[in-house]
Design a protein around this motif. Structure first.
Motif, mmCIF file in Angstrom:
data_model
loop_
_atom_site.group_PDB
_atom_site.id
_atom_site.type_symbol
_atom_site.label_atom_id
_atom_site.label_comp_id
_atom_site.label_asym_id
_atom_site.label_seq_id
_atom_site.Cartn_x
_atom_site.Cartn_y
_atom_site.Cartn_z
ATOM 1 N N GLY A 1 0.778 -1.231 0.000
ATOM 2 C CA GLY A 1 0.000 0.000 0.000
ATOM 3 C C GLY A 1 0.810 1.281 0.000
ATOM 4 O O GLY A 1 0.234 2.365 0.052
ATOM 5 N N SER A 2 2.120 1.191 -0.093
ATOM 6 C CA SER A 2 2.934 2.411 -0.016
ATOM 7 C C SER A 2 3.063 3.077 -1.382
ATOM 8 O O SER A 2 2.780 2.499 -2.417
ATOM 9 C CB SER A 2 4.315 2.089 0.553
ATOM 10 O OG SER A 2 5.017 1.245 -0.322
ATOM 11 N N SER A 3 3.524 4.308 -1.359
ATOM 12 C CA SER A 3 3.771 5.071 -2.585
ATOM 13 C C SER A 3 5.140 4.722 -3.140
ATOM 14 O O SER A 3 6.029 4.311 -2.388
ATOM 15 C CB SER A 3 3.730 6.573 -2.288
ATOM 16 O OG SER A 3 2.468 6.926 -1.791
ATOM 17 N N PRO A 4 5.340 4.925 -4.441
ATOM 18 C CA PRO A 4 6.671 4.695 -5.015
ATOM 19 C C PRO A 4 7.704 5.642 -4.390
ATOM 20 O O PRO A 4 7.374 6.752 -3.978
ATOM 21 C CB PRO A 4 6.493 5.026 -6.501
ATOM 22 C CG PRO A 4 5.031 4.923 -6.757
ATOM 23 C CD PRO A 4 4.355 5.297 -5.464
ATOM 24 N N ALA A 5 8.946 5.176 -4.330
ATOM 25 C CA ALA A 5 10.033 6.031 -3.860
ATOM 26 C C ALA A 5 10.250 7.148 -4.877
ATOM 27 O O ALA A 5 10.107 6.930 -6.077
ATOM 28 C CB ALA A 5 11.307 5.209 -3.703
ATOM 29 N N PRO A 6 10.591 8.335 -4.425
ATOM 30 C CA PRO A 6 10.889 9.421 -5.365
ATOM 31 C C PRO A 6 12.035 9.034 -6.304
ATOM 32 O O PRO A 6 12.980 8.353 -5.902
ATOM 33 C CB PRO A 6 11.288 10.579 -4.451
ATOM 34 C CG PRO A 6 10.634 10.275 -3.138
ATOM 35 C CD PRO A 6 10.660 8.766 -3.034
ATOM 36 N N LYS A 7 11.951 9.465 -7.558
ATOM 37 C CA LYS A 7 12.963 9.122 -8.568
ATOM 38 C C LYS A 7 14.364 9.582 -8.175
ATOM 39 O O LYS A 7 15.349 8.977 -8.567
ATOM 40 C CB LYS A 7 12.594 9.742 -9.924
ATOM 41 C CG LYS A 7 11.392 9.099 -10.574
ATOM 42 C CD LYS A 7 11.755 7.803 -11.230
ATOM 43 C CE LYS A 7 10.571 7.257 -12.010
ATOM 44 N NZ LYS A 7 10.777 5.877 -12.415
#
Length: 163
Positions: free
Chosen positions: A66-72
């Motif tokens: 359920g987490s968001s992607p890591a920043p690029k």
């Protein structure tokens, strides 16, 4: 420390990715890219393969459900590179991605290889590529490898499907 060179027969065996949604990742890697589900490990992990190997890619939500992607811009894996056996195979997956309207993030000719770039559902980079025969790799006058990045000729690539 004494110099050491890893054996030339060494290969990367598999990559294991933290994902936010196992089913979305399975839809992408198995449903779209065509990997085979080898086994599920409970409800939160799966192991997938090309050609029946125990696994080339592991997917899990153990720490990332359920987490968001890591920043690029954060450290981490740039992309997972998936090597196709022939140029025609690369053309086939390109056509499949086009049919599915799946967005590419890039496409390039590197001299040694031709590659398609895209992101999986968690924004993990994925490179789909084939290698040219080693005797066709670009080299300078001293015989040193000289890779480059140029525009991939998509029309020429798709011409593989007519043979």
């Amino acid at each position: 420390m004494e110099p050491y060179q890893i054996p030339s027969e060494t290969r990367i065996g598999h990559v294991h990715l933290k994902v936010s949604d196992l089913e979305k990742s399975l839809d992408f890697y198995c449903g779209l890219l065509g990997f085979q589900l080898m086994m599920r490990y409970g409800r939160d992990a799966a192991f997938i393969s090309a050609g029946g190997y125990h696994h080339h890619i592991g997917l899990n939500t153990w720490q990332s459900k359920g987490s968001s992607p890591a920043p690029k811009s954060y450290p981490g894996l740039f992309h997972t590179a998936i090597l196709f056996p022939t140029r025609k195979d690369l053309a086939t997956i390109f056509q499949r991605l086009q049919t599915a309207n799946y967005p590419l993030t890039g496409a390039a000719d590197h001299g040694v290889s031709e590659a398609l770039y895209l992101d999986d559902p968690d924004q993990n980079g994925v490179e789909l590529y084939w290698d040219r025969p080693q005797d066709l790799w670009p080299k300078d006058e001293q015989g040193e490898l000289r890779m480059y990045t140029r525009r991939l000729d998509i029309e020429n690539l798709l011409g593989e499907l007519k043979t």
